[in-house]
Design an enzyme around this catalytic site. Structure first.
Site, PDB file in Angstrom:
ATOM      1  N   HIS A  53      11.166  36.320  -4.648  1.00  0.00           N
ATOM      2  CA  HIS A  53      10.826  36.984  -3.397  1.00  0.00           C
ATOM      3  C   HIS A  53      12.042  37.705  -2.812  1.00  0.00           C
ATOM      4  O   HIS A  53      13.174  37.448  -3.200  1.00  0.00           O
ATOM      5  CB  HIS A  53      10.277  35.987  -2.367  1.00  0.00           C
ATOM      6  CG  HIS A  53       8.921  35.457  -2.710  1.00  0.00           C
ATOM      7  ND1 HIS A  53       8.680  34.692  -3.821  1.00  0.00           N
ATOM      8  CD2 HIS A  53       7.718  35.609  -2.082  1.00  0.00           C
ATOM      9  CE1 HIS A  53       7.405  34.373  -3.876  1.00  0.00           C
ATOM     10  NE2 HIS A  53       6.794  34.925  -2.819  1.00  0.00           N
ATOM     11  N   CYS A  87      10.024  31.168   9.390  1.00  0.00           N
ATOM     12  CA  CYS A  87       9.942  32.018   8.200  1.00  0.00           C
ATOM     13  C   CYS A  87       9.231  31.310   7.056  1.00  0.00           C
ATOM     14  O   CYS A  87       8.921  30.129   7.132  1.00  0.00           O
ATOM     15  CB  CYS A  87      11.341  32.456   7.762  1.00  0.00           C
ATOM     16  SG  CYS A  87      12.297  31.164   6.946  1.00  0.00           S
ATOM     17  N   CYS A 116     -20.005 -40.791   0.509  1.00  0.00           N
ATOM     18  CA  CYS A 116     -19.365 -41.947  -0.126  1.00  0.00           C
ATOM     19  C   CYS A 116     -18.346 -41.480  -1.175  1.00  0.00           C
ATOM     20  O   CYS A 116     -18.582 -40.490  -1.877  1.00  0.00           O
ATOM     21  CB  CYS A 116     -20.435 -42.810  -0.776  1.00  0.00           C
ATOM     22  SG  CYS A 116     -19.786 -44.136  -1.806  1.00  0.00           S
ATOM     23  N   CYS A 142     -17.106 -17.068  22.584  1.00  0.00           N
ATOM     24  CA  CYS A 142     -16.631 -15.781  23.087  1.00  0.00           C
ATOM     25  C   CYS A 142     -15.455 -15.345  22.217  1.00  0.00           C
ATOM     26  O   CYS A 142     -14.524 -16.122  21.987  1.00  0.00           O
ATOM     27  CB  CYS A 142     -16.194 -15.903  24.544  1.00  0.00           C
ATOM     28  SG  CYS A 142     -15.374 -14.425  25.193  1.00  0.00           S
ATOM     29  N   CYS A 164      12.362  22.208  -0.320  1.00  0.00           N
ATOM     30  CA  CYS A 164      11.905  20.821  -0.415  1.00  0.00           C
ATOM     31  C   CYS A 164      13.077  19.874  -0.181  1.00  0.00           C
ATOM     32  O   CYS A 164      14.245  20.225  -0.395  1.00  0.00           O
ATOM     33  CB  CYS A 164      11.282  20.575  -1.790  1.00  0.00           C
ATOM     34  SG  CYS A 164      10.491  18.949  -1.952  1.00  0.00           S
ATOM     35  N   CYS A 183     -12.176 -53.282  -4.837  1.00  0.00           N
ATOM     36  CA  CYS A 183     -12.180 -51.917  -4.270  1.00  0.00           C
ATOM     37  C   CYS A 183     -12.413 -50.906  -5.389  1.00  0.00           C
ATOM     38  O   CYS A 183     -11.775 -50.972  -6.448  1.00  0.00           O
ATOM     39  CB  CYS A 183     -10.858 -51.634  -3.564  1.00  0.00           C
ATOM     40  SG  CYS A 183     -10.654 -49.914  -3.019  1.00  0.00           S
ATOM     41  N   CYS A 205      14.556  16.971  -4.824  1.00  0.00           N
ATOM     42  CA  CYS A 205      13.870  18.115  -5.436  1.00  0.00           C
ATOM     43  C   CYS A 205      14.592  19.427  -5.092  1.00  0.00           C
ATOM     44  O   CYS A 205      14.998  20.178  -5.971  1.00  0.00           O
ATOM     45  CB  CYS A 205      12.421  18.166  -4.963  1.00  0.00           C
ATOM     46  SG  CYS A 205      11.499  19.580  -5.591  1.00  0.00           S
ATOM     47  N   CYS A 263      -8.689 -48.506  -5.549  1.00  0.00           N
ATOM     48  CA  CYS A 263      -7.423 -49.100  -6.003  1.00  0.00           C
ATOM     49  C   CYS A 263      -7.646 -50.266  -6.971  1.00  0.00           C
ATOM     50  O   CYS A 263      -6.683 -50.794  -7.554  1.00  0.00           O
ATOM     51  CB  CYS A 263      -6.594 -49.576  -4.815  1.00  0.00           C
ATOM     52  SG  CYS A 263      -7.340 -50.921  -3.861  1.00  0.00           S
TER      53      CYS A 263
END
Length: 588
Positions: A332, A308, A181, A225, A313, A136, A317, A139
């Site tokens: 402001h 307003c 083969c 399909c 944030c 073989c 932050c 093997c």
């Protein structure tokens, strides 16, 4: 949907279309069917003509038995012509993607080269003398001849090693169909006879399945399909029609070219862009740009959700700033205009400081609104189509039989109802994709855009009337206890609406596939538009006794001073109307 105009009975049968599309009022319905004859023979003549008008199908749906039959037939043809057995014929076909003509051409051009390429050897490479045992090659054990198997090349391997080699290859996938083969230097093919001798029953079933599927997957003229769970295959012959839409027996329709859902009259490129846009992050970014501003400190986008201008944030932050000028809120107060104004912003805006930013934000907002307009209508028609599919299934499963019993008519005479629902489903699909077409229609081509919106509005108006008739006006007959003579009038009306709606959508599809070429550079519709309008009206539906006067010019209706087009749904309304008769939006 209710309509404002009455439908009139006149003497010109070719004007059926306009009268159906002009509608009727609930308070004063006109006599559509004054000369209806009881045998309804005219209706069936009309149905036969409609059937003969349908284009020939350029595809075939195959089940597993059909596929196997065609595969065996191709193998037999090759084996007969080339005078070889069926096993090498199968190998040749697999190598040439199951094209019989390609196998013949290659074989007769250079048989030796083809044999070498596919591994069909005429004589063994390795010769064995009269020995009692062979070693073989895997093997390296010695075995008697009865325990050794060889491919056409003659390399000896024991049965145990062959079984392991074949089993591993089959479990690796469809590549086992091109098995060679085990010797690395040998290209001899391992044929199906050896597979059947050495593989387990489970592996043989897998191999047979791979072989069957390869007939579809390797063949350029066939595909599976794409619907989930569907096992049908489709063979397609494009011909000269240019129509790639395919309808599988599982009721799923798809485009042969790109395997997306059927999208005629929109081309595959537009569909790909539209699907990508619907799933891409670009629209999320457009929304962020149009509806938020970056925090001046941490740069995270913030949406204004209070009245307003004082913004804070989110943690960690927590920067406080002015929504208008994005300056620190500590600068402001009353002196800058209070909570609802910003003098600094107004002054800077007059100096042009915010022009570029505001322009980009406004462009993003307009782009988002435009996309939303088309997407909502695209999705709405998709939902309506799904609902119509469910209604059709309910109709076929329950209502047709019930209606047949109530009206004492065979189910074969109720086909007009099924045909109407099939037309509704198809028209919803077409209408859905026209919105993606409209989205990508260049803004500067005003004449084409106006003509497109006119055709789309007319088709949509007709579809709504057909859908209402099939959905609402059928209900009283389903709830009736006895046959009704009015059912024959309903039959005539529904069949007529089906016909004219089909004509309108055929005109729409034709126009879009031609790139709206009926419009010249000056914005006027060519005479083709008139002829297509007349074609829609000239179906001569004898079943319907509706007759009237056809308005002969598409361009005149589009450009005259007696109508205005709704910006919301594109429906052409009469000049006196202050709200759209289709979507009830106020005139702008």
């Amino acid at each position: 949907m209710d309509s404002e105009d009455d439908m009139h009975d006149a003497n010109d049968v070719e004007s059926l279309e306009d009268d159906f599309y002009s509608g009727e009022t609930e308070d004063a319905p006109m006599d559509y069917y004054s000369d209806y004859d009881d045998d309804a023979g005219d209706y069936f003549d009309y149905a036969d003509r409609i059937e003969s008008r349908r284009p020939e199908q350029n595809f075939s749906i195959l089940n597993e038995y059909d596929i196997r039959l065609r595969q065996e037939d191709d193998i037999t043809r090759v084996a007969t012509v080339l005078s070889i057995s069926r096993v090498p014929a199968s190998i040749l076909l697999r190598h040439h993607n199951w094209s019989v003509s390609r196998v013949h051409d290659a074989w007769f051009a250079d048989e030796e080269r083809v044999r070498k390429a596919v591994g069909l050897l005429e004589k063994p490479i390795v010769q064995h003398l009269n020995t009692s045992e062979l070693t073989c090659g895997i093997c390296f054990e010695s075995y008697p001849h009865a325990r050794i198997e060889m491919a056409s090349c003659g390399h000896p391997y024991c049965i145990s090693c062959w079984e392991g080699y074949i089993s591993t290859s089959i479990n690796d996938g469809p590549g086992c169909l091109m098995l060679r083969c085990p010797d690395p230097t040998c290209a001899a093919a391992v044929d199906q006879d050896m597979i059947n001798r050495l593989a387990s029953d489970e592996d043989k079933q897998k191999y047979a399945r791979y072989l069957l599927r390869s007939y579809i997957e390797d063949n350029k003229k066939s595909k599976w399909c794409p619907a989930p769970g569907c096992e049908y295959a489709v063979t397609f012959d494009a011909g000269s029609s240019g129509n790639y839409d395919v309808s599988c027996l599982c009721s799923y329709s798809f485009c042969w070219n790109c395997t997306e859902e059927a999208h005629r009259p929109v081309d595959c490129g537009t569909v790909a862009k539209w699907i990508l846009k619907n799933s891409a992050e670009s629209e999320n970014m457009n929304w962020i740009l149009a509806n938020s501003k970056p925090c001046p400190k941490c740069k995270r986008p913030i949406e204004k959700n209070q009245g307003c201008m004082h913004m804070t944030c989110t943690p960690p932050c927590k920067f406080e700033f002015c929504w208008l000028c994005l300056g620190a809120w500590s600068d402001h107060g009353e002196r800058t205009g209070g909570f609802y104004a910003c003098n600094r912003y107004e002054a800077a805006k007059q100096e042009g400081v915010y022009d570029d930013t505001e322009r980009r934000r406004e462009m993003a907002k307009n782009s988002l609104e435009r996309y939303t307009h088309y997407y909502e209508r695209w999705a709405s028609n998709q939902s309506s189509r799904q609902k119509a599919l469910a209604d059709l299934q309910q109709m076929q499963a329950v209502h047709i039989e019930k209606l047949s019993d109530i009206q004492c008519q065979p189910e074969s005479q109720l086909k007009f109802i099924t045909e109407a629902w099939l037309q509704i489903i198809e028209c919803r699909r077409v209408l859905k994709w026209t919105y993606s077409y409209g989205y990508y229609l260049p803004e500067h081509e005003h004449a084409k855009k106006q003509f497109f919106e006119y055709l789309q509005g007319e088709a949509e108006s007709g579809l709504e009337r057909l859908h209402q008739c099939a959905e609402k006006e059928l209900q009283p007959f389903l709830c009736a206890d006895d046959p009704s003579r009015e059912f024959n009038d309903f039959r005539t009306k529904l069949a007529g609406l089906t016909s004219v709606t089909r004509n309108y959508f055929e005109n729409l599809v034709r126009a879009l596939e031609n790139g709206l070429s009926d419009v010249d550079s000056n914005g006027a519709a060519f005479s083709k538009a008139t002829s297509s309008k007349n074609a829609a009206g000239s179906s001569k539906v004898r079943a319907g006794r509706v007759k009237g006067t056809l308005r002969t010019s598409t361009s005149s209706r589009m450009n005259d001073d007696n109508h205005w087009s709704c910006e919301h749904c594109t429906y052409a309304n009469v000049k006196s109307a202050t709200t759209c008769q289709m979507c009830y939006q106020p005139r702008r």
